[in-house]
Structure formats: C-alpha cells, structure tokens
Enzyme design. Structure first.
Site, short mmCIF file in Angstrom:
data_model
loop_
_atom_site.label_atom_id
_atom_site.label_comp_id
_atom_site.label_asym_id
_atom_site.label_seq_id
_atom_site.Cartn_x
_atom_site.Cartn_y
_atom_site.Cartn_z
N LYS A 73 51.02 43.14 43.26
CA LYS A 73 50.41 42.54 44.36
C LYS A 73 51.47 42.28 45.43
O LYS A 73 51.02 42.42 46.52
CB LYS A 73 49.31 41.34 44.25
CG LYS A 73 48.35 41.89 43.29
CD LYS A 73 47.70 40.72 42.74
CE LYS A 73 46.56 40.11 43.88
NZ LYS A 73 45.43 39.14 43.41
N GLY A 135 46.82 25.75 41.48
CA GLY A 135 47.34 27.06 41.20
C GLY A 135 47.40 27.84 42.57
O GLY A 135 46.42 28.27 43.40
N ALA A 139 46.17 34.71 44.19
CA ALA A 139 44.76 34.68 44.19
C ALA A 139 44.55 33.00 44.87
O ALA A 139 43.76 33.01 45.74
CB ALA A 139 43.99 34.71 42.86
N TYR A 238 37.31 34.65 34.60
CA TYR A 238 35.81 34.99 34.25
C TYR A 238 35.64 35.39 32.81
O TYR A 238 34.28 36.00 32.20
CB TYR A 238 35.19 36.34 35.20
CG TYR A 238 36.12 37.36 34.99
CD1 TYR A 238 35.99 38.65 34.08
CD2 TYR A 238 37.04 37.72 35.75
CE1 TYR A 238 36.85 39.50 33.94
CE2 TYR A 238 37.98 38.73 35.82
CZ TYR A 238 37.78 39.91 34.81
OH TYR A 238 38.52 40.78 34.82
#
EC number: 1.1.1.25
Length: 292
Positions: A73, A135, A139, A238
């Site tokens: 990323k 965090g 993301a 998830y």
C-alpha cells in the site's frame, strides 16, 4: 464466471500477499454478475519485490484497475502517476484506477470512506463528535483523514512509539491546518491518557491488529468502567466477527459494537465505483460476507 468471460472482458486485479483470506474476489465478481458487467476480478500473490513488474503489467495489459493490500500500500506510491487528495495525505493506496486502460495510473485510498459508510450504516454519525482511534497504520491514517473530512470535533490518535512516527506527526499537523478538527497523537503505552480519552469520547475505534490471530485473546480495553451506555465501539477486524474487545464492550453495556465487515464491504464498493463507474449492489453483496 466462465459464461461471462469473452474477448472483451476487462480485468481488475488484487496485488497483495497473502491473498487467500481476501473477500474481494467473491465480492467484486458477484457484483459484476449482478450488474451484467463484462469484468473479471483476479487476485495475484505479489509482494514488494514483484510490485514494479506487476504495475508495469497493469499498464501493458490494459488492466482497468487494481486493489492493493499489504505489503504494497505504501510501496506502490512512486510507481503511480497521480494520487487522490486523501491518498496523498495518508501516504498509502488501496485502489489503482487505469482510466480507459491507457496506462495513466491514479492511486486512491478507500479505507476511510469504507469505515465511515459502515458507521453510517449503523446509524452512527461522527460530525461534532470526540473520537479516540488506536492504531495509525495505513487503515488508521485513512480513517483519521476521513473523520476529519467528515467534521469530527476531535480525534485522539494513539499508537505504540507514537513520538517516533514522523509520518503520522506530519499527518496530524496537516489535518489541524486543513480542517476544523482538533487532532492529537499520543503513545498507546500511556494508559492514563488512553483511558481519559476513551472516557471523554463518543466513539472508540480500534484500527490495530489486536483481536485477530495470533492476538485474538487480547483487547485494548480491559477496564469495564470505560464502557458506557453512550459509547460506540468499532473494531476494524472482521475475522473473528466478534473480537475480544467487541465481546467485552457488548457484555458491559456499550451503546453499539461494530466489527470490520461493513468497512470491507464499503471500501470495496468505493473501489468498485472508482474502477467501473457503477454503484456496487451492496444489498446483494452483504449476505456473502456473512458466510465467512
């Protein structure tokens, strides 16, 4: 999918490693089928060493777009022609668009939009709210940017060794300059500050890997006094569907607990629209995620 493939089929890829756990091929190919789009989505096991060749392949083969996940990323940034404003702020990309298949590659980040749409889907607004976010990897940074863009009153970022993260400190400075949101960065090891932030927040977001294997038995919150009836707890993990954090928050009376499946769905939907120009039929795709 074989019945849909033709000499005109447009290819979309995923570049990441590992990829076997990814929900993206199922989501996107089902969406293409539902809308009758002549596209196919394939996942390729690509790490940073092969990334430059893979990006050249996107250009050479006219691949219409690609999702990008770990560890690529940030590594993909210098290989692209342009970045969206959010991707430039975050310093990471999870979607690449090859407009008209002509080789001009634009990087986007849809994680933040996905997270905010998942919250909205659960009736949670971030406007004028105080939010604690743990965090600040790719993301987490994307979520922080979108929270600020969407009018959060205050964002309190926490990360281990936060003071050493110059890129995050630069992001905090930029968000304070560009938006009306107050953004702060503190060390997650400072439990006094962390607990105080949660006590004063409307929403707690865990954007760390705590809660997924091999950390599935850990939770960032272990003090039941931090869980209030007006606190929303959102964990972007998830799998498992209910992390230890979410189970703890639910058991101690949080207003709402939300896992990361909605974020997966909506960041994928945003990527889908960027690449195809069509809205993903999210109501049809959502049940597929529940099968995992």
């Amino acid at each position: 999918m074989s019945e849909r493939l033709s000499g005109h089929t447009l290819l979309v890829s995923l570049l990441a490693t590992p990829i076997r756990h990814s929900l993206s091929p199922k989501m996107h190919n089902e969406a293409y089928a539902k809308l009758g789009l002549d596209y196919a989505y394939l996942a390729f096991e690509v790490g940073t060493e092969q990334l430059a060749d893979a990006v050249q392949g996107i250009r050479a083969l006219g691949i219409r777009g690609s999702n990008v996940s770990m560890p690529n990323k940030e590594a993909i940034l210098p290989l692209l022609d342009d970045l969206s404003p959010a991707a430039e702020l975050v310093g990471a990309v999870n979607t690449v668009v090859n407009k008209d298949g002509k080789g001009h590659l634009v990087g986007h980040i849809t994680d933040g939009i996905g997270a905010l749409r998942a919250l909205a889907d659960e009736g949670v607004s971030v406007k004028n709210k105080i939010i604690t976010l743990a965090g600040v990897g790719g993301a987490g940074k994307a979520i922080a940017v979108q929270l600020a863009f969407d009018g959060a009153k205050e964002i309190r970022l926490f990360n281990r060794q936060a003071t050493r993260l110059s890129s995050v400190q630069k992001l905090v400075t930029k968000l304070n300059q560009l938006t009306r949101t107050k953004v702060t960065l503190q060390d997650l090891e400072d439990q006094t500050a962390f607990k105080e932030a949660i006590r004063e927040s409307h929403l707690f977001i865990d954007a760390t890997s705590v809660g997924m294997k091999p950390l599935e038995n850990l939770s960032l919150i272990t003090d039941p006094e931090l869980i209030r009836p007006d606190l929303v707890v959102f964990d972007i993990v998830y799998s498992p569907a209910e992390t230890k954090l979410l189970a703890f928050a639910r058991q101690h009376g949080a207003q709402k607990v939300i896992n990361g499946l909605g974020m997966v769905l909506y960041q994928g939907a945003e990527a889908f629209k960027l690449i195809t120009g069509q809205d993903m039929p999210v109501d049809a795709i959502k049940p597929l995620l529940g099968d995992e």
